[in-house]
Enzyme design. Structure first.
Site, PDB file in Angstrom:
ATOM      1  N   MET A   1       0.821  -1.208   0.000  1.00 49.88           N
ATOM      2  CA  MET A   1       0.000   0.000   0.000  1.00 49.88           C
ATOM      3  C   MET A   1       0.850   1.250   0.000  1.00 49.88           C
ATOM      4  SD  MET A   1      -3.052  -0.968  -0.173  1.00 49.88           S
ATOM      5  CE  MET A   1      -3.841   0.595   0.082  1.00 49.88           C
ATOM      6  N   CYS A   2       2.028   1.224  -0.541  1.00 51.17           N
ATOM      7  CA  CYS A   2       2.945   2.363  -0.617  1.00 51.17           C
ATOM      8  C   CYS A   2       4.341   1.882  -0.213  1.00 51.17           C
ATOM      9  CB  CYS A   2       2.562   3.546   0.278  1.00 51.17           C
ATOM     10  SG  CYS A   2       0.934   4.247  -0.062  1.00 51.17           S
TER      11      CYS A   2
END
Length: 256
Positions: A1-2
């Site tokens: 997610m990043c």
């Protein structure tokens, strides 16, 4: 997610940190090696850096993938700094708020990034939002979970908490409100770094002799000095030291 990264140390071109290493943050945008959720980080990116004798950092953020931005490549080649924070984004809800949702978020001397997601967003976090000053809610940069996490952290910083206590307090509060959330947070003021490992990978590279510290979602090269941070841990660091504290402990330095 990043994926995200923070640096403190000798003056260095941003490209030396973010694009030139074999497994740089730029490469991690399409080929992360240790990301536990998601596979491509193409929903925006940003970098913040500090200029000499100026405590307020500059930022460059865009809504698209970092690899397609030729302006960033040119900027990273010539901009130099002794402190920086950068992130590439895999949006929980693709397209939400564009550039405004890209880390780093900023206020005064602080730069912040969130790698993860709040489970059952937004319902689970709504009670925490009610505890924030209304003006803070009205000034959220984006309608995303990361923007709210930043508001919770910033509220603690403004109340006098140090970097580590601000992150730890927000993570522990969110973990109770939304169990199963991924809460890897990264924060700097240009002189120190604080980060949490909670649901995703986190590493650090310490070089005390060179007064150099890198904290990142994953190693960007094959240096054997990279150390993995255990899950559910708070990291606090300066250019010459690093401290790891289990997040089960009560964070120190936060005002009641």
């Amino acid at each position: 997610m990043c994926r995200h990264l923070a640096y403190l140390g000798p003056m260095v071109a941003l490209g030396r940190l973010l694009s030139e290493p074999e497994h740089s943050l730029v490469r991690q945008s399409w080929e992360p090696r240790r990301q536990r959720s998601g596979t491509v980080n193409a929903d925006g990116f940003g970098v913040g850096w500090y200029a000499e004798d100026d405590p307020v950092p500059a930022r460059y953020r865009r809504a698209g993938p970092i690899w397609s931005d030729l302006t960033f490549a040119d900027l990273a080649r010539v901009v130099r700094s002794e402190a920086a924070l950068a992130a590439v984004r895999d949006a929980t809800r693709p397209g939400a708020d564009g550039e405004a949702a890209a880390a780093p978020f900023a206020d005064g001397p602080w730069l912040f990034s969130h790698n993860g997601a709040i489970r059952d967003w937004p319902d689970a976090a709504a009670p925490l939002a009610l505890g924030l000053p209304p003006a803070d809610l009205l000034q959220l940069a984006a309608r995303t979970d990361s923007a709210l996490v930043w508001a919770l952290v910033l509220n603690r910083l403004r109340a006098g908490a140090d970097l580590g206590a601000a992150l730890a307090g927000a993570v522990l509060e969110l973990a109770v409100a939304a169990p199963g959330s991924r809460l890897n947070l990264l924060l700097t003021d240009g002189a120190a770094i604080a980060a949490t490992a909670w649901g995703d990978s986190l590493w650090y590279l310490a070089d005390p002799r060179a007064e150099r510290m890198v904290v990142a979602s994953e190693p960007y090269d094959g240096d054997t000095r990279w150390c993995e941070v255990p899950d559910r841990t708070l990291l606090t660091a300066t250019r010459t030291r690093v401290e790891l504290t289990p997040l089960k402990e009560t964070p120190q330095g936060e005002k009641e």
